[in-house]
Design a protein around this motif. Structure first.
Motif, PDB file in Angstrom:
ATOM      1  N   GLU A   1      -0.952  -0.592  -9.111  1.00  0.00           N
ATOM      2  CA  GLU A   1      -2.366  -0.675  -8.721  1.00  0.00           C
ATOM      3  C   GLU A   1      -3.094   0.624  -9.054  1.00  0.00           C
ATOM      4  O   GLU A   1      -4.211   0.607  -9.594  1.00  0.00           O
ATOM      5  CB  GLU A   1      -2.487  -0.961  -7.222  1.00  0.00           C
ATOM      6  N   LYS A   2      -2.462   1.733  -8.750  1.00  0.00           N
ATOM      7  CA  LYS A   2      -3.075   3.036  -9.026  1.00  0.00           C
ATOM      8  C   LYS A   2      -3.327   3.213 -10.520  1.00  0.00           C
ATOM      9  O   LYS A   2      -4.404   3.670 -10.942  1.00  0.00           O
ATOM     10  CB  LYS A   2      -2.152   4.146  -8.507  1.00  0.00           C
TER      11      LYS A   2
ATOM     12  N   ALA B   1       2.409   1.656  -4.444  1.00  0.00           N
ATOM     13  CA  ALA B   1       1.532   0.899  -5.333  1.00  0.00           C
ATOM     14  C   ALA B   1       1.244   1.634  -6.651  1.00  0.00           C
ATOM     15  O   ALA B   1       0.095   1.867  -7.014  1.00  0.00           O
ATOM     16  CB  ALA B   1       0.223   0.586  -4.617  1.00  0.00           C
TER      17      ALA B   1
ATOM     18  N   LYS C   1      -7.691 -10.939  -0.091  1.00  0.00           N
ATOM     19  CA  LYS C   1      -8.322  -9.766  -0.698  1.00  0.00           C
ATOM     20  C   LYS C   1      -8.906 -10.109  -2.057  1.00  0.00           C
ATOM     21  O   LYS C   1     -10.017  -9.683  -2.399  1.00  0.00           O
ATOM     22  CB  LYS C   1      -7.285  -8.633  -0.828  1.00  0.00           C
TER      23      LYS C   1
ATOM     24  N   SER D   1      -3.031  -4.011  -3.773  1.00  0.00           N
ATOM     25  CA  SER D   1      -2.001  -3.726  -2.772  1.00  0.00           C
ATOM     26  C   SER D   1      -2.487  -4.172  -1.405  1.00  0.00           C
ATOM     27  O   SER D   1      -3.692  -4.307  -1.158  1.00  0.00           O
ATOM     28  CB  SER D   1      -1.652  -2.236  -2.751  1.00  0.00           C
TER      29      SER D   1
ATOM     30  N   GLU E   1       0.835  -1.214   0.000  1.00  0.00           N
ATOM     31  CA  GLU E   1       0.000   0.000   0.000  1.00  0.00           C
ATOM     32  C   GLU E   1       0.863   1.255   0.000  1.00  0.00           C
ATOM     33  O   GLU E   1       0.481   2.276  -0.575  1.00  0.00           O
ATOM     34  CB  GLU E   1      -0.933   0.006   1.215  1.00  0.00           C
TER      35      GLU E   1
ATOM     36  N   PRO F   1      -1.448  -3.787   3.038  1.00  0.00           N
ATOM     37  CA  PRO F   1      -0.642  -3.040   4.012  1.00  0.00           C
ATOM     38  C   PRO F   1       0.486  -3.895   4.574  1.00  0.00           C
ATOM     39  O   PRO F   1       0.413  -5.126   4.606  1.00  0.00           O
ATOM     40  CB  PRO F   1      -1.653  -2.679   5.106  1.00  0.00           C
TER      41      PRO F   1
ATOM     42  N   THR G   1       7.736   1.013   2.521  1.00  0.00           N
ATOM     43  CA  THR G   1       7.276  -0.324   2.873  1.00  0.00           C
ATOM     44  C   THR G   1       8.420  -1.091   3.514  1.00  0.00           C
ATOM     45  O   THR G   1       9.596  -0.832   3.222  1.00  0.00           O
ATOM     46  CB  THR G   1       6.763  -1.105   1.637  1.00  0.00           C
TER      47      THR G   1
END
Length: 401
Positions: free
Chosen positions: A279-280, A276, A360, A326, A273, A328, A297
């Motif tokens: 992912e974005k 990422a 997830k 992503s 997270e 955490p 991270t």
């Protein structure tokens, strides 16, 4: 018999062709280069049945690897890692078919050994005299070990907060090791600035064509270990993203050879997270990433704020109907203990991200209980000495007799 069916190099963006006989980094347009093979020659030279009789390392696929002369192969026994059925974890997650390609068995304890072996071997074959790499740690360590075995001087530049064990290993094998007050991207800029002055051949992620070729053997092996069939889903911890680009290339090559049929596996990237960018970009349906500001991270291998090959990774994800997610850092660490308690494996946090990512994905209906799923266990957790806290362990008094 041909050892390698390498034919030429091709730009991944503008498709300009280059000779495979020259030491080269990237295309004139600034994009990564791909290795192209004469697949008709591969068909004439070998088959899945023939490959099954060979030594159990990644060089069993040598026709689809770039080194022309086996004398130039620099090997420390990398590859053909186990494909483990996660029988206890899959029940816990409500899945029927869950496997892990466990890469901790490679020298250095990570999947980075594959790219280093292939890239270093080809650099040696083409006459590289001195190499340099920007790294978050594990790749630099792997290249340092193979450079030592191949007798090629190497300079490694990594962030100042990289794992101490990685720094130690680089020094132990004789690499010229530097720390930079910044991230992997800053190390890359340093090499770009001083490579001519230092006569460095840059082997950072996709700054040369051959690391990816070693990485694709992960997928070759998975498919062979599954009886020359595609899994439904492959899940990768993703920083620079080269493993996803390599997996897509491997699947396409095997399908074109006619050795595997059916749909390509859905390729899924799991990021931190705190970093990422893929992912974005995926959620915004973009073909490239934006620089991820403030990247942070605990999983150093996932801290890549803008992957050099972002468009290749996203293209592979889109074409296979995969996705990018992503998780955490806290969940990564919890997952290390979870899979350790269920399967007896001690994973690095990058691999832990894949384990937490599965939950997830299932909760969001991105994978189903009946999917045949393979996750990349990218490495051992032994280098992350502080990732699992031990200060709460009970101390016993010695028993006197």
């Amino acid at each position: 018999m041909v050892y390698s069916a390498i034919d030429h190099l091709k730009c991944s963006k503008c498709e300009k062709k280059y000779s495979a006989n020259n030491l080269i980094n990237i295309c004139d347009c600034g994009s990564p280069l791909f290795v192209c093979y004469n697949l008709d020659l591969v068909k004439e030279s070998t088959s899945p049945q023939e490959i099954s009789k060979r030594d159990v390392n990644m060089w069993r696929y040598h026709e689809l690897l770039p080194v022309k002369d086996p004398k130039n192969v620099v090997s420390i026994g990398e590859g053909f890692s186990p494909l483990l059925s996660l029988d206890n974890l899959k029940k816990d997650l409500g899945l029927n078919n869950l496997h892990m390609k466990y890469e901790g068995s490679n020298v250095g304890g990570t999947f980075k050994a594959r790219g280093a072996s292939c890239g270093l071997s080809k650099a040696k074959e083409l006459g590289a005299e001195k190499i340099a790499i920007a790294t978050n740690g594990n790749a630099g360590e792997a290249w340092a070990m193979y450079a030592a075995r191949g007798s090629i001087p190497i300079s490694v530049i990594m962030p100042i907060d990289a794992q101490d064990t990685t720094k130690m290993i680089c020094k132990a094998v004789g690499a010229e090791t530097f720390l930079i007050n910044g991230m992997i991207s800053d190390g890359g800029k340093y090499i770009d600035t001083y490579k001519i002055e230092n006569r460095w051949f840059d082997v950072s992620t996709l700054k040369e064509p051959y690391r990816l070729e070693g990485k694709k053997t992960i997928t070759f092996e998975v498919i062979e270990q599954l009886g020359w069939t595609f899994p439904d889903v492959m899940i990768f911890p993703t920083g620079g993203g080269i493993s996803i680009a390599a997996a897509y290339k491997a699947c396409c090559e095997l399908k074109e050879l006619g050795w595997v049929s059916g749909q390509l596996p859905r390729l899924i990237a799991v990021q931190a997270e705190g970093c990422a960018p893929l992912e974005k970009a995926f959620l915004a349906k973009q073909m490239t990433t934006d620089f991820f500001e403030g990247a942070h991270t605990k999983a150093n291998g996932l801290r890549v704020p803008k992957p050099f090959c972002d468009y290749m990774v996203l293209d592979a994800i889109y074409k296979t109907k995969g996705c990018a997610i992503s998780v955490p850092d806290e969940e990564m660490v919890e997952s290390i203990s979870r899979i350790g308690g269920k399967e007896g494996l001690f994973l690095c946090p990058e691999a832990g991200a894949c384990v937490s990512g599965i939950e997830k994905l299932k909760n969001n209906n991105l994978i189903s209980a009946d999917d045949n799923i393979v996750i990349l266990g990218s490495g051992s957790g032994l280098k992350y000495k502080d990732i699992i806290k031990t200060n709460d362990l009970e101390v016993l008094d010695a028993v006197s007799k």
